[in-house]
Enzyme design. Structure first.
Site, PDB file in Angstrom:
ATOM      1  N   HIS A  54      30.010  33.805 -42.529  1.00 43.35           N
ATOM      2  CA  HIS A  54      30.159  34.337 -43.795  1.00 43.35           C
ATOM      3  C   HIS A  54      29.260  35.522 -44.154  1.00 43.35           C
ATOM      4  O   HIS A  54      28.292  35.319 -45.000  1.00 43.35           O
ATOM      5  CB  HIS A  54      29.866  33.052 -44.751  1.00 43.35           C
ATOM      6  CG  HIS A  54      30.942  32.337 -44.839  1.00 43.35           C
ATOM      7  ND1 HIS A  54      32.198  32.205 -45.816  1.00 43.35           N
ATOM      8  CD2 HIS A  54      31.144  31.198 -44.150  1.00 43.35           C
ATOM      9  CE1 HIS A  54      32.702  31.366 -45.389  1.00 43.35           C
ATOM     10  NE2 HIS A  54      32.278  30.671 -44.457  1.00 43.35           N
TER      11      HIS A  54
ATOM     12  N   GLU B 240      29.627  37.677 -46.456  1.00 48.64           N
ATOM     13  CA  GLU B 240      29.518  37.752 -47.817  1.00 48.64           C
ATOM     14  C   GLU B 240      28.460  36.750 -48.510  1.00 48.64           C
ATOM     15  O   GLU B 240      28.427  37.146 -49.775  1.00 48.64           O
ATOM     16  CB  GLU B 240      30.846  37.466 -48.408  1.00 48.64           C
ATOM     17  CG  GLU B 240      31.553  36.155 -48.519  1.00 48.64           C
ATOM     18  CD  GLU B 240      31.627  35.319 -47.267  1.00 48.64           C
ATOM     19  OE1 GLU B 240      31.655  36.118 -46.262  1.00 48.64           O
ATOM     20  OE2 GLU B 240      32.427  34.208 -47.554  1.00 48.64           O
TER      21      GLU B 240
ATOM     22  N   CYS C  32      35.773  33.152 -40.974  1.00 53.33           N
ATOM     23  CA  CYS C  32      35.607  31.821 -40.857  1.00 53.33           C
ATOM     24  C   CYS C  32      36.991  31.347 -41.159  1.00 53.33           C
ATOM     25  O   CYS C  32      37.607  31.352 -40.167  1.00 53.33           O
ATOM     26  CB  CYS C  32      34.923  31.407 -41.857  1.00 53.33           C
ATOM     27  SG  CYS C  32      34.226  29.643 -41.811  1.00 53.33           S
TER      28      CYS C  32
HETATM   29  N1  GLN Z   1      36.602  24.563 -41.615  1.00 49.26           N
HETATM   30  C1  GLN Z   1      37.374  25.537 -42.300  1.00 49.26           C
HETATM   31  C2  GLN Z   1      38.899  25.666 -41.706  1.00 49.26           C
HETATM   32  O1  GLN Z   1      38.995  24.860 -40.732  1.00 49.26           O
HETATM   33  C3  GLN Z   1      36.763  26.721 -42.337  1.00 49.26           C
HETATM   34  C4  GLN Z   1      35.306  26.888 -42.803  1.00 49.26           C
HETATM   35  C5  GLN Z   1      35.023  28.197 -43.729  1.00 49.26           C
HETATM   36  O2  GLN Z   1      35.925  29.168 -44.059  1.00 49.26           O
HETATM   37  N2  GLN Z   1      33.976  28.179 -44.164  1.00 49.26           N
HETATM   38  O3  GLN Z   1      39.489  26.291 -42.352  1.00 49.26           O
END
Ligand code: GLN
Length: 198
Positions: A170, A172, A77
């Site tokens: 994610h 995890e 992410c």
């Molecule tokens: N929206 C977040 C970003 O732009 C990422 C979200 C996440 O890691 N769950 O960094």
């Protein structure tokens, strides 16, 4: 096997627990010296602007770049955003190593968080239950980037480029440890092949 988890902000504890459950030693990375002796690194989800700014403050950008240039590194992410070469903005620090274009917060407000079952052929036949939280999307891939998973409409959510791995979701946050096991297996395979060629 010793795996670092960048522990500046975000969901790093969850990664550590899974690594430990799989028999690897998890090491929290906050300073450049924490990278010494690691076999791989996970950059967790969180807020990529915050992770980037803290990394810059702690003098970690160049050491992380140097590490991830040669050692297996996986971004989940926000970690995917931090690894990318292009996010369509130069307003936040990036490692800029993976040849992908990433669109932050790509799902907009209506469904900014959702869960879905993904087909990930490299993990076997059973679908992988993926949790997306204000997730990014990969909108373009360069040469040498392999797509590991896409949404049913074709939008790319997991990619691999040599020793670099990135997932928009994610792994995890679920009890399915196959993505972590895959990362560890890739590290082991790389160590074997580099030992073989030495
Ligand atoms: N929206 C977040 C970003 O732009 C990422 C979200 C996440 O890691 N769950 O960094």
């Amino acid at each position: 096997m010793k795996i670092g988890v960048l522990a500046l902000q975000g969901a790093f504890v969850e990664h550590e627990k899974i690594l430990n459950a799989l028999g690897a030693e998890a090491v929290q990375v906050r300073l450049p010296t924490d990278l010494e002796g690691l076999d791989g690194l996970i950059i967790p989800g969180g807020e990529s602007t915050t992770i980037g700014q803290l990394a810059a403050t702690f003098g970690l950008i160049e050491p992380l770049r140097a590490f991830a240039r040669s050692k297996p590194t996986w971004g989940t992410c926000a970690g995917m955003i931090f690894l990318a070469k292009d996010i369509g903005s130069d307003r936040q620090p990036l490692l800029g190593l993976m040849d992908v274009t990433v669109n932050r917060n790509a799902f907009g407000r209506q469904i900014d968080s959702f869960e879905t079952d993904l087909d990930v052929p490299k993990l076997g036949d059973a679908p992988f239950h993926a949790v997306f939280i204000r997730a990014p999307l990969v909108t373009a891939t360069g040469e040498g980037v392999e797509t590991l998973a896409s949404l049913p409409d074709g939008r790319i959510v997991a990619v691999e480029q040599g020793h670099l791995l990135a997932t928009a979701f994610h792994p995890e946050l679920t009890s399915d440890h196959r993505f972590h096991a895959y990362f560890l297996a890739q590290i082991r395979a790389g160590q074997k092949s580099s030992a073989g060629s030495a």
